[in-house]
Design a protein around this motif. Structure first.
Motif, PDB file in Angstrom:
ATOM      1  N   VAL A 122       0.844  -1.200   0.000  1.00  0.00           N
ATOM      2  CA  VAL A 122       0.000   0.000   0.000  1.00  0.00           C
ATOM      3  C   VAL A 122       0.876   1.244   0.000  1.00  0.00           C
ATOM      4  CG1 VAL A 122      -1.701   1.312   1.320  1.00  0.00           C
ATOM      5  CG2 VAL A 122      -1.915  -1.173   1.144  1.00  0.00           C
ATOM      6  N   ILE A 123       0.701   2.104  -1.009  1.00  0.00           N
ATOM      7  CA  ILE A 123       1.482   3.340  -1.122  1.00  0.00           C
ATOM      8  C   ILE A 123       0.531   4.539  -1.118  1.00  0.00           C
ATOM      9  CG2 ILE A 123       3.383   2.211  -2.331  1.00  0.00           C
ATOM     10  CD1 ILE A 123       2.254   3.344  -4.942  1.00  0.00           C
ATOM     11  N   GLU A 124       1.093   5.747  -1.309  1.00  0.00           N
ATOM     12  CA  GLU A 124       0.278   6.967  -1.218  1.00  0.00           C
ATOM     13  C   GLU A 124      -0.873   6.971  -2.215  1.00  0.00           C
ATOM     14  OE1 GLU A 124       0.580  11.773  -1.998  1.00  0.00           O
ATOM     15  OE2 GLU A 124       2.420  10.648  -1.671  1.00  0.00           O
ATOM     16  N   PHE A 153       4.127 -15.988  -5.542  1.00  0.00           N
ATOM     17  CA  PHE A 153       2.757 -16.311  -5.115  1.00  0.00           C
ATOM     18  C   PHE A 153       2.668 -16.516  -3.601  1.00  0.00           C
ATOM     19  CE2 PHE A 153       3.297 -17.892  -9.499  1.00  0.00           C
ATOM     20  CZ  PHE A 153       2.304 -17.161 -10.138  1.00  0.00           C
ATOM     21  N   SER A 154       3.372 -15.664  -2.867  1.00  0.00           N
ATOM     22  CA  SER A 154       3.498 -15.817  -1.413  1.00  0.00           C
ATOM     23  C   SER A 154       2.215 -15.428  -0.685  1.00  0.00           C
ATOM     24  CB  SER A 154       4.660 -14.964  -0.905  1.00  0.00           C
ATOM     25  OG  SER A 154       4.643 -14.883   0.500  1.00  0.00           O
ATOM     26  N   GLU A 155       1.698 -16.326   0.141  1.00  0.00           N
ATOM     27  CA  GLU A 155       0.512 -16.033   0.949  1.00  0.00           C
ATOM     28  C   GLU A 155       0.832 -14.995   2.021  1.00  0.00           C
ATOM     29  OE1 GLU A 155      -2.964 -18.357   3.534  1.00  0.00           O
ATOM     30  OE2 GLU A 155      -1.198 -19.459   2.828  1.00  0.00           O
ATOM     31  N   ASP A 156       2.055 -15.022   2.556  1.00  0.00           N
ATOM     32  CA  ASP A 156       2.451 -14.048   3.593  1.00  0.00           C
ATOM     33  C   ASP A 156       2.438 -12.632   3.046  1.00  0.00           C
ATOM     34  OD1 ASP A 156       2.761 -16.041   5.462  1.00  0.00           O
ATOM     35  OD2 ASP A 156       4.921 -16.300   5.087  1.00  0.00           O
ATOM     36  N   VAL A 157       2.940 -12.447   1.804  1.00  0.00           N
ATOM     37  CA  VAL A 157       2.912 -11.115   1.179  1.00  0.00           C
ATOM     38  C   VAL A 157       1.476 -10.646   1.021  1.00  0.00           C
ATOM     39  CG1 VAL A 157       3.413  -9.837  -0.941  1.00  0.00           C
ATOM     40  CG2 VAL A 157       5.116 -11.429  -0.015  1.00  0.00           C
ATOM     41  N   TYR A 158       0.617 -11.542   0.572  1.00  0.00           N
ATOM     42  CA  TYR A 158      -0.807 -11.219   0.402  1.00  0.00           C
ATOM     43  C   TYR A 158      -1.437 -10.806   1.735  1.00  0.00           C
ATOM     44  CZ  TYR A 158      -5.831 -12.246  -0.015  1.00  0.00           C
ATOM     45  OH  TYR A 158      -7.201 -12.179   0.045  1.00  0.00           O
ATOM     46  N   ASN A 159      -1.215 -11.578   2.777  1.00  0.00           N
ATOM     47  CA  ASN A 159      -1.811 -11.282   4.089  1.00  0.00           C
ATOM     48  C   ASN A 159      -1.301  -9.965   4.646  1.00  0.00           C
ATOM     49  OD1 ASN A 159      -3.362 -13.632   4.163  1.00  0.00           O
ATOM     50  ND2 ASN A 159      -1.721 -14.840   5.123  1.00  0.00           N
ATOM     51  N   ASN A 160      -0.027  -9.655   4.389  1.00  0.00           N
ATOM     52  CA  ASN A 160       0.548  -8.399   4.878  1.00  0.00           C
ATOM     53  C   ASN A 160      -0.115  -7.202   4.208  1.00  0.00           C
ATOM     54  OD1 ASN A 160       2.422  -6.741   6.293  1.00  0.00           O
ATOM     55  ND2 ASN A 160       3.674  -6.617   4.443  1.00  0.00           N
ATOM     56  N   ILE A 161      -0.357  -7.287   2.895  1.00  0.00           N
ATOM     57  CA  ILE A 161      -0.998  -6.181   2.168  1.00  0.00           C
ATOM     58  C   ILE A 161      -2.460  -6.045   2.590  1.00  0.00           C
ATOM     59  CG2 ILE A 161      -1.696  -5.376  -0.128  1.00  0.00           C
ATOM     60  CD1 ILE A 161       0.879  -6.662  -1.203  1.00  0.00           C
ATOM     61  N   VAL A 162      -3.136  -7.165   2.822  1.00  0.00           N
ATOM     62  CA  VAL A 162      -4.520  -7.112   3.323  1.00  0.00           C
ATOM     63  C   VAL A 162      -4.569  -6.349   4.639  1.00  0.00           C
ATOM     64  CG1 VAL A 162      -6.416  -8.497   4.268  1.00  0.00           C
ATOM     65  CG2 VAL A 162      -5.301  -9.207   2.151  1.00  0.00           C
ATOM     66  N   SER A 163      -3.630  -6.620   5.535  1.00  0.00           N
ATOM     67  CA  SER A 163      -3.585  -5.927   6.836  1.00  0.00           C
ATOM     68  C   SER A 163      -3.324  -4.437   6.650  1.00  0.00           C
ATOM     69  CB  SER A 163      -2.487  -6.532   7.727  1.00  0.00           C
ATOM     70  OG  SER A 163      -2.749  -7.885   7.977  1.00  0.00           O
ATOM     71  N   GLN A 164      -2.411  -4.085   5.726  1.00  0.00           N
ATOM     72  CA  GLN A 164      -2.119  -2.667   5.459  1.00  0.00           C
ATOM     73  C   GLN A 164      -3.370  -1.939   4.977  1.00  0.00           C
ATOM     74  OE1 GLN A 164       1.184  -2.159   2.732  1.00  0.00           O
ATOM     75  NE2 GLN A 164       2.406  -3.707   3.779  1.00  0.00           N
TER      76      GLN A 164
END
Length: 417
Positions: A122-124, A153-164
């Motif tokens: 997530v950016i500006e 296709f990392s699930e951790d990257v996906y979950n981190n962006i969802v949280s952001q």
């Protein structure tokens, strides 16, 4: 069968090179919504540019400057149909200087699809586009986390962006947010479910768009009929006809309804509601009709016919959430033309109450200069009263634009608070 399909309008937004045009190209390509001659032309262009396969972004990047730079500048509209639904896509630019185009593309959307590059998160611009979507009260947001192939296709990257994204959306008035991990370039989770992300249990993008419930954003309670012109035919059979023509903004009108003409306040009853095909028993938004009243009242363009038991508040002092669209900053206490439904008046920005810091979504109270892409709450004074509703209650009578008299440019768009 296709004529009865429900129409869904959605806009794509995101930062530069997040893959918006490629996503739409993939959507059209995999859903078999491209004509053969179009496909052939794009294939030829792709070869000239040195691509091995089809450059999907070229399906929407139609302007010559866009194709040369590989970016989207203007709002590109595309239409396609599936057996379940019709779609209008507004592909909007990602560059910060084109945020105003995103406002244009999103103004009529039912769904906003916001692309996020899986490598950058997530950016500006993501925050800016999410905030504009919430400001325009788009009821559904689909966050497309794209380029998952570049992060294995990392699930951790996906979950981190969802949280952001959930952290910033919690500060906004967004009803429904959905997340889809995808690779627009490879086609993962766009039309077909991905074999590379079996950990994702949701539906691909096209299925989500086809099955999403879309409720009408037209206000069916407050009856508003802005008059565009007065019809006085000179033919013998219509010699005494005086009809008030326009488009129903909201609500329902029927012959016999007691109505009030704003801002004069005179009351009457609807005699007939006419169209080219004959008289109607009722008229509702967004129908274009001509009304006749039982009494002769002085009515002209800019007046509004409303139900007598449900009148808007005429106001000369209006609070507006304003998106500044012009390259030049707002001039202090300068005169502008304000356009509200069919009513044009002179107006002045009296005060900048606060601006929004897009990064933190906090208010800035000590900055009164309005520059391009600024979003702010302002107080506007008009020369004559406008018949307004809040944008939250009525998108048609709750929106305005400002036009610079000297250049005739649209300098701002606003939502009445």
């Amino acid at each position: 069968m296709l004529d009865n399909n429900q129409l869904l309008r959605f806009t794509t937004a995101g930062s530069v090179d997040d893959g918006k045009s490629t996503l739409i190209g993939r959507l059209l390509y995999d859903s078999k919504s491209i004509f053969e001659d179009q496909l052939e032309a794009i294939e030829n262009t792709s070869k000239k540019k040195g691509h091995d396969g089809v450059d999907l972004a070229l399906f929407t990047d139609g302007l010559r400057d866009e194709r040369e730079q590989g970016i989207t500048i203007d709002v590109a509209y595309r239409y396609f149909t599936t057996p379940k639904r019709k779609f209008i896509i507004a592909d909007t630019p990602g560059h910060i200087q084109y945020t105003r185009n995103m406002v244009t593309g999103a103004s009529t959307a039912n769904v906003a699809t916001i692309l996020v590059d899986a490598r950058h998160g997530v950016i500006e611009q993501t925050k800016r586009h999410a905030f504009i979507a919430s400001l325009l009260q788009i009821p559904h947001i689909i966050v497309c986390i794209n380029k998952m192939d570049l992060v294995d296709f990392s699930e951790d990257v996906y979950n981190n962006i969802v949280s952001q994204f959930e952290e910033i959306s919690s500060k906004m008035l967004v009803k429904d947010v959905r997340f889809i991990p995808m690779s627009a370039l490879l086609g993962d989770n766009v039309v077909n479910k991905s074999e590379n992300m079996k950990w994702y249990q949701g539906a691909p993008m096209l299925h989500t768009l086809e099955t999403m419930h879309i409720s009408s954003d037209i206000n069916k309670v407050d009856a508003r009929f802005p008059v565009q012109t007065v019809l006085r035919p000179q033919r013998d059979e219509f010699i005494d006809y005086r009809g008030y023509a326009g488009r129903v903004a909201s609500g329902i009108f029927r012959p016999g309804d007691e109505v009030t003409v704003m801002p004069s306040g005179f009351t009457s009853k609807i005699k007939t509601i006419d169209t080219l095909d004959g008289e109607l028993k009722e008229a509702f938004a967004p129908m274009s009709v001509s009304m006749t009243l039982e009494d002769d009242i002085d009515i002209s363009r800019g007046d509004m016919i409303v139900r007598s038991n449900n009148k808007p508040e005429p106001s000369q002092d209006i609070e507006v959430m304003l998106c500044w669209l012009n390259n030049s900053p707002a001039k202090p206490r300068a005169k502008y033309t304000i356009k509200h439904t069919s009513n044009d008046q002179k107006a002045m920005i009296k005060e900048v109450v606060y601006k929004i810091d897009i990064n933190t979504l906090e208010r800035i109270n000590d900055d009164v200069e309005l520059k391009m892409n600024d979003i702010s709450k302002v107080k506007i004074r008009t020369t004559k009263p406008l018949m307004i509703d809040s944008y939250r209650e009525n998108r048609t009578t709750g929106s305005i634009i400002l036009v610079d008299d000297a250049t005739n440019e649209t300098v701002a768009a606003g939502m009445i608070v």
